[in-house]
Write a protein that holds these residues in place. Structure first.
Motif, PDB file in Angstrom:
ATOM      1  N   GLN A   4       0.821  -1.204   0.000  1.00 29.68           N
ATOM      2  CA  GLN A   4       0.000   0.000   0.000  1.00 29.68           C
ATOM      3  C   GLN A   4       0.858   1.258   0.000  1.00 29.68           C
ATOM      4  N   ILE A   5       1.908   1.266   0.799  1.00 33.78           N
ATOM      5  CA  ILE A   5       2.793   2.423   0.846  1.00 33.78           C
ATOM      6  C   ILE A   5       3.479   2.604  -0.493  1.00 33.78           C
ATOM      7  N   LEU A   6       3.914   1.506  -1.091  1.00 35.64           N
ATOM      8  CA  LEU A   6       4.557   1.573  -2.401  1.00 35.64           C
ATOM      9  C   LEU A   6       3.586   2.091  -3.460  1.00 35.64           C
ATOM     10  N   LEU A   7       2.349   1.613  -3.443  1.00 31.02           N
ATOM     11  CA  LEU A   7       1.328   2.111  -4.368  1.00 31.02           C
ATOM     12  C   LEU A   7       1.082   3.604  -4.163  1.00 31.02           C
ATOM     13  N   GLY A  34      -3.342   9.746  -3.607  1.00 27.91           N
ATOM     14  CA  GLY A  34      -3.093   8.314  -3.480  1.00 27.91           C
ATOM     15  C   GLY A  34      -3.833   7.700  -2.300  1.00 27.91           C
ATOM     16  N   VAL A  35      -3.826   8.387  -1.168  1.00 23.75           N
ATOM     17  CA  VAL A  35      -4.558   7.895   0.005  1.00 23.75           C
ATOM     18  C   VAL A  35      -6.042   7.809  -0.305  1.00 23.75           C
ATOM     19  N   LEU A  40     -10.832   4.635  -1.684  1.00 30.02           N
ATOM     20  CA  LEU A  40     -11.981   4.359  -2.550  1.00 30.02           C
ATOM     21  C   LEU A  40     -11.968   2.929  -3.100  1.00 30.02           C
ATOM     22  N   PHE A  41     -10.794   2.402  -3.404  1.00 34.78           N
ATOM     23  CA  PHE A  41     -10.681   1.082  -4.013  1.00 34.78           C
ATOM     24  C   PHE A  41     -10.317  -0.014  -3.012  1.00 34.78           C
ATOM     25  N   ARG A  42     -10.491   0.238  -1.728  1.00 36.11           N
ATOM     26  CA  ARG A  42     -10.101  -0.746  -0.716  1.00 36.11           C
ATOM     27  C   ARG A  42     -10.910  -2.030  -0.824  1.00 36.11           C
ATOM     28  N   ARG A  43     -12.158  -1.960  -1.266  1.00 35.07           N
ATOM     29  CA  ARG A  43     -12.981  -3.167  -1.398  1.00 35.07           C
ATOM     30  C   ARG A  43     -12.472  -4.068  -2.523  1.00 35.07           C
ATOM     31  N   PHE A  44     -12.021  -3.450  -3.602  1.00 29.81           N
ATOM     32  CA  PHE A  44     -11.558  -4.214  -4.755  1.00 29.81           C
ATOM     33  C   PHE A  44     -10.164  -4.785  -4.547  1.00 29.81           C
ATOM     34  N   LEU A  45      -9.363  -4.117  -3.736  1.00 28.27           N
ATOM     35  CA  LEU A  45      -7.991  -4.558  -3.522  1.00 28.27           C
ATOM     36  C   LEU A  45      -7.856  -5.511  -2.342  1.00 28.27           C
ATOM     37  N   GLN A  46      -8.930  -5.767  -1.622  1.00 29.50           N
ATOM     38  CA  GLN A  46      -8.995  -6.750  -0.544  1.00 29.50           C
ATOM     39  C   GLN A  46      -8.040  -6.457   0.611  1.00 29.50           C
TER      40      GLN A  46
END
Length: 158
Positions: A4-7, A34-35, A40-46
């Motif tokens: 996550q930090i790298l993303l 980025g945060v 927003l995409f936390r559900r898709f990224l599991q």
């Protein structure tokens, strides 16, 4: 969490490249974007967003500072009074923390708070023996530690 930090850093760098502004403020704006994108995409990224752990750590630090100030005032009140009306004692505190790091952090927070001192651990590290300067009620001391420090540590580490 490292991914996550790298993303997030990658998104910030991409933002800087797209805007052609290589300044700290541009990086900061990209980092915030980025945060927000990770949130927003936390559900898709599991995964749970790492920023919530940073907020939980900040809450734990503020909680510790608050408890430190309250304990300092209590100890000062005991010292200033002409007759010492303390009720010192040792309590056995059962903890629900699992890792050695969590138990060590709890023991450190308790010891750094004036008026309390962790004297020993049980062999299984599930019980802390705490000396406290003033015990009104054993249950109140245990509930106070569980509701403050232990709860805050669990928020940070879970």
């Amino acid at each position: 969490m490292a991914l996550q930090i790298l993303l997030n850093l990658s998104i910030a760098l991409i933002w800087m490249l797209l805007t052609s502004q290589f300044t700290f403020s541009s990086f900061l704006i990209g980092y915030v974007i980025g945060v927000l994108l990770l949130y927003l995409f936390r559900r898709f990224l599991q995964f749970d967003i790492y920023f919530s752990k940073i907020i939980a750590f900040a809450k734990l630090a503020l909680l510790f500072l608050k408890e430190m100030v309250i304990a300092n005032i209590d100890v000062a009140r005991i010292i200033i009074t002409p007759k010492l009306k303390t009720n010192p004692g040792i309590i056995a505190y059962p903890t629900e923390l699992k890792s050695g790091l969590e138990v060590t952090l709890l023991a450190s927070l308790i010891t750094l708070t004036p008026g309390t001192l962790v004297m020993a651990f049980s062999d299984d590290q599930k019980t802390l023996y705490i000396h406290t300067l003033n015990i009104d009620s054993k249950e109140a001391v245990i509930a106070g530690i569980k509701d403050t420090f232990e709860k805050g540590i669990l928020e940070v580490t879970d």
